[in-house]
Design a protein around this motif. Structure first.
Motif, PDB file in Angstrom:
ATOM      1  N   GLN A 297       0.827  -1.213   0.000  1.00  0.00           N
ATOM      2  CA  GLN A 297       0.000   0.000   0.000  1.00  0.00           C
ATOM      3  C   GLN A 297       0.859   1.260   0.000  1.00  0.00           C
ATOM      4  O   GLN A 297       0.498   2.267  -0.612  1.00  0.00           O
ATOM      5  CB  GLN A 297      -0.931  -0.019   1.212  1.00  0.00           C
ATOM      6  CG  GLN A 297      -1.998  -1.097   1.155  1.00  0.00           C
ATOM      7  CD  GLN A 297      -2.722  -1.286   2.474  1.00  0.00           C
ATOM      8  OE1 GLN A 297      -2.160  -1.017   3.553  1.00  0.00           O
ATOM      9  NE2 GLN A 297      -3.963  -1.746   2.422  1.00  0.00           N
ATOM     10  N   LEU A 298       1.988   1.210   0.685  1.00  0.00           N
ATOM     11  CA  LEU A 298       2.910   2.343   0.699  1.00  0.00           C
ATOM     12  C   LEU A 298       3.400   2.650  -0.707  1.00  0.00           C
ATOM     13  O   LEU A 298       3.386   3.809  -1.146  1.00  0.00           O
ATOM     14  CB  LEU A 298       4.100   2.035   1.615  1.00  0.00           C
ATOM     15  CG  LEU A 298       5.273   3.017   1.578  1.00  0.00           C
ATOM     16  CD1 LEU A 298       4.872   4.356   2.185  1.00  0.00           C
ATOM     17  CD2 LEU A 298       6.486   2.457   2.315  1.00  0.00           C
ATOM     18  N   GLN A 299       3.816   1.624  -1.410  1.00  0.00           N
ATOM     19  CA  GLN A 299       4.321   1.840  -2.763  1.00  0.00           C
ATOM     20  C   GLN A 299       3.236   2.391  -3.678  1.00  0.00           C
ATOM     21  O   GLN A 299       3.485   3.291  -4.497  1.00  0.00           O
ATOM     22  CB  GLN A 299       4.882   0.516  -3.307  1.00  0.00           C
ATOM     23  CG  GLN A 299       6.152   0.078  -2.586  1.00  0.00           C
ATOM     24  CD  GLN A 299       6.575  -1.335  -2.935  1.00  0.00           C
ATOM     25  OE1 GLN A 299       5.744  -2.174  -3.283  1.00  0.00           O
ATOM     26  NE2 GLN A 299       7.868  -1.604  -2.847  1.00  0.00           N
ATOM     27  N   ASP A 300       2.016   1.903  -3.531  1.00  0.00           N
ATOM     28  CA  ASP A 300       0.903   2.412  -4.346  1.00  0.00           C
ATOM     29  C   ASP A 300       0.594   3.870  -4.008  1.00  0.00           C
ATOM     30  O   ASP A 300       0.351   4.693  -4.905  1.00  0.00           O
ATOM     31  CB  ASP A 300      -0.351   1.561  -4.128  1.00  0.00           C
ATOM     32  CG  ASP A 300      -0.226   0.159  -4.712  1.00  0.00           C
ATOM     33  OD1 ASP A 300       0.674  -0.058  -5.554  1.00  0.00           O
ATOM     34  OD2 ASP A 300      -1.017  -0.714  -4.307  1.00  0.00           O
ATOM     35  N   ALA A 301       0.584   4.196  -2.717  1.00  0.00           N
ATOM     36  CA  ALA A 301       0.264   5.562  -2.284  1.00  0.00           C
ATOM     37  C   ALA A 301       1.332   6.550  -2.745  1.00  0.00           C
ATOM     38  O   ALA A 301       1.023   7.670  -3.164  1.00  0.00           O
ATOM     39  CB  ALA A 301       0.119   5.609  -0.761  1.00  0.00           C
ATOM     40  N   VAL A 302       2.592   6.139  -2.673  1.00  0.00           N
ATOM     41  CA  VAL A 302       3.679   7.009  -3.128  1.00  0.00           C
ATOM     42  C   VAL A 302       3.582   7.223  -4.635  1.00  0.00           C
ATOM     43  O   VAL A 302       3.742   8.354  -5.135  1.00  0.00           O
ATOM     44  CB  VAL A 302       5.049   6.414  -2.741  1.00  0.00           C
ATOM     45  CG1 VAL A 302       6.187   7.181  -3.417  1.00  0.00           C
ATOM     46  CG2 VAL A 302       5.236   6.444  -1.226  1.00  0.00           C
ATOM     47  N   ALA A 303       3.294   6.154  -5.362  1.00  0.00           N
ATOM     48  CA  ALA A 303       3.161   6.264  -6.816  1.00  0.00           C
ATOM     49  C   ALA A 303       2.013   7.202  -7.197  1.00  0.00           C
ATOM     50  O   ALA A 303       2.120   7.996  -8.147  1.00  0.00           O
ATOM     51  CB  ALA A 303       2.944   4.882  -7.428  1.00  0.00           C
ATOM     52  N   GLU A 304       0.904   7.132  -6.460  1.00  0.00           N
ATOM     53  CA  GLU A 304      -0.237   8.000  -6.726  1.00  0.00           C
ATOM     54  C   GLU A 304       0.138   9.459  -6.520  1.00  0.00           C
ATOM     55  O   GLU A 304      -0.209  10.335  -7.330  1.00  0.00           O
ATOM     56  CB  GLU A 304      -1.396   7.615  -5.809  1.00  0.00           C
ATOM     57  CG  GLU A 304      -2.651   8.441  -6.015  1.00  0.00           C
ATOM     58  CD  GLU A 304      -3.760   8.091  -5.039  1.00  0.00           C
ATOM     59  OE1 GLU A 304      -4.891   8.563  -5.224  1.00  0.00           O
ATOM     60  OE2 GLU A 304      -3.490   7.344  -4.059  1.00  0.00           O
ATOM     61  N   ARG A 305       0.870   9.756  -5.467  1.00  0.00           N
ATOM     62  CA  ARG A 305       1.265  11.135  -5.180  1.00  0.00           C
ATOM     63  C   ARG A 305       2.338  11.614  -6.144  1.00  0.00           C
ATOM     64  O   ARG A 305       2.364  12.795  -6.520  1.00  0.00           O
ATOM     65  CB  ARG A 305       1.709  11.246  -3.714  1.00  0.00           C
ATOM     66  CG  ARG A 305       0.499  11.241  -2.768  1.00  0.00           C
ATOM     67  CD  ARG A 305       0.812  10.664  -1.406  1.00  0.00           C
ATOM     68  NE  ARG A 305      -0.403  10.617  -0.580  1.00  0.00           N
ATOM     69  CZ  ARG A 305      -1.359   9.687  -0.710  1.00  0.00           C
ATOM     70  NH1 ARG A 305      -1.229   8.732  -1.621  1.00  0.00           N
ATOM     71  NH2 ARG A 305      -2.426   9.703   0.065  1.00  0.00           N
TER      72      ARG A 305
ATOM     73  N   ASP B  12       7.131  13.058   0.840  1.00  0.00           N
ATOM     74  CA  ASP B  12       8.589  13.104   0.831  1.00  0.00           C
ATOM     75  C   ASP B  12       9.137  12.018  -0.090  1.00  0.00           C
ATOM     76  O   ASP B  12      10.022  12.264  -0.929  1.00  0.00           O
ATOM     77  CB  ASP B  12       9.106  12.930   2.268  1.00  0.00           C
ATOM     78  CG  ASP B  12      10.623  12.985   2.358  1.00  0.00           C
ATOM     79  OD1 ASP B  12      11.231  13.791   1.642  1.00  0.00           O
ATOM     80  OD2 ASP B  12      11.193  12.207   3.144  1.00  0.00           O
ATOM     81  N   LEU B  13       8.625  10.807   0.047  1.00  0.00           N
ATOM     82  CA  LEU B  13       9.062   9.707  -0.808  1.00  0.00           C
ATOM     83  C   LEU B  13       8.645   9.932  -2.258  1.00  0.00           C
ATOM     84  O   LEU B  13       9.374   9.556  -3.196  1.00  0.00           O
ATOM     85  CB  LEU B  13       8.487   8.389  -0.298  1.00  0.00           C
ATOM     86  CG  LEU B  13       8.955   7.941   1.094  1.00  0.00           C
ATOM     87  CD1 LEU B  13       8.233   6.662   1.509  1.00  0.00           C
ATOM     88  CD2 LEU B  13      10.463   7.746   1.132  1.00  0.00           C
ATOM     89  N   ALA B  14       7.487  10.538  -2.471  1.00  0.00           N
ATOM     90  CA  ALA B  14       7.033  10.823  -3.831  1.00  0.00           C
ATOM     91  C   ALA B  14       7.959  11.823  -4.523  1.00  0.00           C
ATOM     92  O   ALA B  14       8.242  11.695  -5.725  1.00  0.00           O
ATOM     93  CB  ALA B  14       5.602  11.368  -3.803  1.00  0.00           C
ATOM     94  N   CYS B  15       8.443  12.814  -3.779  1.00  0.00           N
ATOM     95  CA  CYS B  15       9.399  13.768  -4.350  1.00  0.00           C
ATOM     96  C   CYS B  15      10.670  13.055  -4.798  1.00  0.00           C
ATOM     97  O   CYS B  15      11.229  13.349  -5.861  1.00  0.00           O
ATOM     98  CB  CYS B  15       9.734  14.850  -3.333  1.00  0.00           C
ATOM     99  SG  CYS B  15       8.435  16.065  -3.065  1.00  0.00           S
TER     100      CYS B  15
END
Length: 490
Positions: free
Chosen positions: A23-31, A57-60
């Motif tokens: 879910q973390l990877q999906d949420a970061v990808a969405e952002r 932060d991870l999305a950036c």
């Protein structure tokens, strides 16, 4: 950041919401996609601790954007300075932020404020994050870091701690580089769990701890295996154990840094069941540089190098090379350094570094906040009511001052009003909480001033040591909503 954990293990939690690694990877990808669709190149994050702070932060990082953490304890003037210097084109804020009103509210109560920079930021090539110091003056410096250097530092920290399956509880603000890299990146890089409760649950207001009971309850509730503390928080936990609080048996690694820590406090913490290990670092070196660990722990030292840096000592000053920052924002002459002169006076024994003092007057309070006393003194002098002001606060929870009035006609009420007025213009860590009114001025004849009338700080502190300590003895944690000053003329 390389994430290798299985999809079903918990990666991130705030006590109400949790995300698995999948879910973390999906949420970061969405952002990441959302930021790219918006065309954002430099994103500020002016949010309190929480899941969204970490996700953006991870999305950036994944989108190769520049991220600018905005400390929640910065004053409005400091925030404006930060926004102008970084030329950020957008900033994530709370939905009711009074300074930067939102134009969009995309995710879980997070709002977006957009800007149109008048001039581009002057930053080194490859800048992935601009972390601002606490503000040793009213205009804090921006330290430019690459995404790669942050990743390298996180992996070195995870390896040095030798801590498998960590459950890390973030107590410091995520805008603090130490918590950002050591508290988030490092655990996630080895499949750990990161818990990010909000300020209220942690007992914080701005950069200050105002609810010790809340902090203790937070630690007991989440049963973490690791914490990162500044000296003031470690002191608070030790005092709590003396009053009956039991540290969780889950704790395996408690790192302390960001300021001077006495050997006595470290030993008392260990005896109280807090497995504490002191380290040392600075933003210009991507946070942690040296760290004591279970495999090599020398109380009183800040431990050996992690492996990302090399050191040399020049005229007792620590000089570092290796995994360094890219340079200071707006200062091209500082870009792509090969060495960093730290300003810290050190000694080295058997590979362990010991910090002896600071070359300059800049002080670090016990919450890890840096400030220049000259800045605060100048603001107080500017009121016109004081002839002399000397501010102290090294390794202490708040600032105190010695004052000499400009006229014997100045009343205590006028002085109190003036200090209150100045404090309202300063961030919380720089505000003067207690003071002592001197009966006689400081003089060069007494060895307390230089020939050009600047304070000799060490001499003044020695001459008034009992007075200064008495100001701190009045209250250990002044409540944010009930701040007051005590004027003493004895």
């Amino acid at each position: 950041m390389m994430i290798t954990a299985t999809n079903n293990s918990i990666a991130l939690s705030d006590g109400r919401r949790q995300l698995t690694y999948g879910q973390l990877q999906d949420a970061v990808a969405e952002r990441k996609s959302w930021l790219q669709e918006k065309g954002i190149s430099t994103l500020g994050i002016a949010l309190p601790n929480g899941i969204e702070w970490v996700l953006f932060d991870l999305a950036c990082e994944q989108a190769n954007l520049c991220c600018v953490p905005v400390p929640t304890f910065f004053s409005p003037q400091q925030r404006q300075h930060l926004q102008q210097q970084t030329a950020m084109d957008a900033c994530l804020v709370g939905t009711d932020d009074p300074l930067w009103p939102a134009t969009d509210s995309p995710f879980n109560g997070v709002a977006l404020c957009t800007f149109t920079p008048s001039t581009p930021a002057l930053m080194p090539r490859g800048t992935g994050k601009i972390t601002f110091t606490s503000g040793s003056t009213g205009t804090p410096k921006g330290v430019c870091l690459s995404h790669q250097s942050q990743q390298q530092q996180a992996l070195a920290l995870a390896s040095a701690a030798q801590h498998s399956n960590p459950v890390h509880l973030c107590l410091l603000p995520l805008a603090t580089l130490l918590e950002n890299i050591a508290g988030v990146y490092a655990p996630l890089s080895i499949g750990g769990q990161v818990i990010v409760p909000n300020d209220e649950e942690r007992g914080f207001f701005g950069s200050q701890l105002v609810d010790l009971k809340g902090l203790l309850g937070c630690i007991s509730r989440y049963q973490p295996t690791s914490l990162i503390l500044v000296p003031e928080l470690l002191h608070a936990l030790v005092l709590a154990t003396q009053q009956g609080w039991q540290p969780p048996t889950s704790l395996q690694f408690v790192a302390v840094g960001g300021g001077k820590v006495s050997t006595q406090l470290l030993l008392a913490a260990t005896q109280a069941g807090i497995p504490v290990y002191q380290g040392y670092g600075l933003s210009e070196c991507c946070s942690v540089v040296t760290l004591n660990t279970p495999a090599q722990n020398t109380p009183g030292s800040v431990g050996p190098l992690l492996g990302c840096h090399s050191l040399r000592i020049e005229d007792d000053e620590l000089v570092l090379s290796g995994n360094l920052f890219l340079g200071y924002l707006g200062e091209p002459d500082s870009w792509y350094p090969k060495e960093v002169y730290t300003g810290d006076l050190v000694s080295l024994h058997n590979g362990n570094l010991t910090i002896k003092g600071r070359r300059k007057n800049q002080l670090i309070n016990s919450f890890g906040r840096n400030l220049s006393p000259e800045w605060v003194e100048a603001e107080i002098i500017a009121t016109g009511l004081f002839k002399q002001v000397v501010v102290f606060g090294e390794a202490k929870p708040y600032c105190v001052a010695l004052l000499y009035p400009a006229s014997p006609l100045v009343t205590e009420q006028q002085m109190s009003a003036a200090i209150d007025s100045v404090n309202r213009q300063l961030p919380d860590y720089a505000q003067v909480q207690r003071w002592h009114v001197l009966k006689h001025p400081l003089t060069s004849d007494a060895g307390l001033l230089t020939d050009n009338m600047r304070p000799r700080r060490s001499s003044i502190q020695a001459a008034y040591s009992d007075t200064i300590e008495a100001l701190y003895a009045l209250s250990h944690f002044p409540q944010q909503e009930h701040r007051h000053v005590v004027v003493s003329t004895s």
